[in-house]
Design an enzyme around this catalytic site. Structure first.
Site, short mmCIF file in Angstrom:
data_model
loop_
_atom_site.label_atom_id
_atom_site.label_comp_id
_atom_site.label_asym_id
_atom_site.label_seq_id
_atom_site.Cartn_x
_atom_site.Cartn_y
_atom_site.Cartn_z
N TRP A 119 16.85 19.34 118.50
CA TRP A 119 18.02 18.45 118.42
C TRP A 119 18.71 18.72 117.08
O TRP A 119 18.04 18.74 116.05
CB TRP A 119 17.55 17.00 118.51
CG TRP A 119 18.64 15.98 118.36
CD1 TRP A 119 19.88 16.02 118.93
CD2 TRP A 119 18.58 14.76 117.60
NE1 TRP A 119 20.59 14.89 118.58
CE2 TRP A 119 19.82 14.11 117.77
CE3 TRP A 119 17.61 14.15 116.81
CZ2 TRP A 119 20.11 12.88 117.17
CZ3 TRP A 119 17.90 12.93 116.21
CH2 TRP A 119 19.13 12.31 116.40
N ASP A 125 8.48 12.94 118.67
CA ASP A 125 9.74 12.20 118.82
C ASP A 125 9.98 12.01 120.32
O ASP A 125 10.16 12.98 121.05
CB ASP A 125 10.87 13.04 118.19
CG ASP A 125 12.23 12.34 118.31
OD1 ASP A 125 12.27 11.11 118.51
OD2 ASP A 125 13.25 13.04 118.18
N ALA A 142 12.48 10.27 122.70
CA ALA A 142 13.78 9.58 122.73
C ALA A 142 14.28 9.36 124.16
O ALA A 142 15.33 8.74 124.35
CB ALA A 142 14.81 10.38 121.94
N LYS A 187 18.60 5.55 125.03
CA LYS A 187 18.87 6.11 126.34
C LYS A 187 18.23 5.27 127.44
O LYS A 187 18.89 4.91 128.41
CB LYS A 187 18.33 7.55 126.44
CG LYS A 187 18.64 8.43 125.25
CD LYS A 187 20.09 8.72 125.12
CE LYS A 187 20.54 9.52 123.92
NZ LYS A 187 19.83 9.65 122.70
C1 PLP Z 1 15.53 14.30 120.44
C2 PLP Z 1 16.20 13.09 119.93
N1 PLP Z 1 15.56 12.32 119.04
C3 PLP Z 1 16.10 11.20 118.54
C4 PLP Z 1 17.36 10.80 118.92
C5 PLP Z 1 17.88 9.55 118.25
O1 PLP Z 1 18.57 8.69 118.99
P1 PLP Z 1 19.12 7.32 118.39
O2 PLP Z 1 19.10 7.39 116.92
O3 PLP Z 1 20.50 7.22 118.93
O4 PLP Z 1 18.21 6.26 118.93
C6 PLP Z 1 18.09 11.57 119.84
C7 PLP Z 1 19.44 11.21 120.25
O5 PLP Z 1 20.20 11.93 120.82
C8 PLP Z 1 17.49 12.74 120.36
O6 PLP Z 1 18.10 13.52 121.24
#
Ligand code: PLP
Length: 394
Positions: free
Chosen positions: A128, A209, A211, A244
């Protein structure tokens, strides 16, 4: 003082969204956006969330500060969601609520640096795009491990294992719990088993992680990697996002959990995490976490949410299948079957930056240069046009 600052380039995805918005063509398609969209192109508020928000507004009696941990009940709830029901009684795990998954990632990185200012973290290539600045700007020394083969559209598992086999004891490995972003290619269960063996053998520390829990195979199935490591390793960090799976993007809901070797260490780690939060943003926002907690503890709302989550997951799966079928019929000489093997919101289409540019210019199909697409941009109504557009630039 400000004159010393150089302008920073704008976010590539935001630029793409702007270009798509300006495009007058009715048939244009946005595959760049980073949020879930339904068949009508909306990012809806889930019914279960709306109901929980009504309940919250009707029953909340104070907006006084909570502590830096956030809501203790929420922390227990999301611990159970990712580690399993028994985790709430495991005094080796400590959790703080965070402003989204991003907040959790940053505090996790800061805590690692307090423990070891020279810490090295291995990150998948690619990963990411915000992982790099979130973790790297904190001061972690980042090292890539091979993950995706863009020629073969598959995971470079042997190369990944070989590279991680050179990592030193105590180094950290960042893994995506499910729905790898950007590739959509997840480790199989057998591969998780082998990575866990390696992590144990070399005394590495997993940082997982997660998500998109619930977007790949299901809420429980998607935790395979986390729960496997939980049962085997002495130390681990897990970051979660409710952006999400609850559609709470802008409400900023996430969590950061630490697994320590024993309860006494867990207390020390917890105190460090709370002190970090206190000095960065003091305490996390409450609204979204209170909504999540209410949904998870109300049998009816939980069932409704699970149904809505399954609906999002199934739409993504069926759009992938449909795109692969359409591509097979309009471009029979090209193999796009990898798309059907991917999970979550994203995958690589597998076209060149020149082909990406032609898709945008000639057909009004918007995606980022790497050819990562958000599958949510596909609908039954536009999939034929999309497949024909892709075929036209091959
Ligand atoms: C792999 C991954 N980790 C963490 C996040 C963090 O998301 P948020 O900070 O919006 O909760 C995202 C968001 O796109 C993601 O794709």
């Amino acid at each position: 003082m400000f004159e010393t600052l150089e302008p920073k380039p704008g976010d590539a995805i935001l630029k793409l969204i702007g270009e798509h918005k300006e495009d007058p063509r009715a048939e244009k398609i946005d595959l760049g956006v980073g949020v879930y969209r339904d068949a009508e192109g909306n990012t809806p508020i889930l019914n279960s969330v709306k109901k929980a928000e009504h309940w919250l507004v009707g029953t909340q009696t104070s907006k006084a500060y909570l502590g830096s941990r956030g809501d203790i009940v929420f922390c227990d709830d999301v611990e159970k969601l990712v580690f399993g029901d028994d985790a709430a009684d495991d005094d080796r795990i400590s959790t703080v609520q965070s402003p989204g998954g991003s907040g959790a990632l940053r505090v996790g990185a800061e805590l690692i640096l307090r423990a070891n200012p020279d810490a090295v973290m291995w990150v998948s290539d690619p990963t990411w795009n915000n992982h790099i600045p979130l973790m790297g700007n904190a001061g972690l020394k980042l090292q890539p491990y091979p993950y995706y083969d863009g020629e073969k559209n598959s995971i470079r598992f042997d190369d990944m294992m070989e590279t991680l086999g050179t990592a030193n004891a105590g180094e950290i490995v960042l893994l995506h719990g499910c729905c790898h972003n950007p590739t959509g290619m997840d480790l199989s269960r057998d591969q998780w088993d082998l990575v866990t063996d390696l992590v144990e053998e070399r005394s590495l520390m997993p940082f997982i992680d997660i998500a998109y829990q619930g977007f790949a195979e299901g809420l429980e199935d998607d935790t395979y990697g986390v729960r496997l490591m939980y049962g085997r390793v002495p130390e681990m960090i897990v970051t979660q996002s409710c952006s999400k799976n609850f559609g709470l993007y802008r409400d900023r809901v996430g969590a950061l959990s630490f697994l320590s070797p024993d309860a006494d260490t867990a207390k020390v780690v917890d105190s460090q995490a709370l002190s970090l939060v206190r000095t960065i943003y003091s305490l996390p926002p409450d609204h979204g976490a209170a909504v999540v907690s209410h949904i998870l503890n109300d049998e009816e709302l939980r069932a409704e949410w699970l149904g809505e989550l399954a609906g999002m997951r199934k739409r993504l799966q069926s759009m992938r299948k449909l795109l692969v079928e359409e591509l097979k019929s309009v471009a029979p000489d090209h193999d796009f079957s990898h798309i059907a093997l991917t999970t979550g919101m994203f995958c690589y289409l597998g076209v060149t930056p020149e082909q990406v540019a032609a898709l945008k210019k000639d057909r009004g199909v918007y995606l980022v240069d790497s050819s990562r697409i958000n599958v949510c941009g596909i609908t039954e109504g536009n999939v034929r046009y999309l497949a024909e557009s892709i075929a036209s630039v091959l």
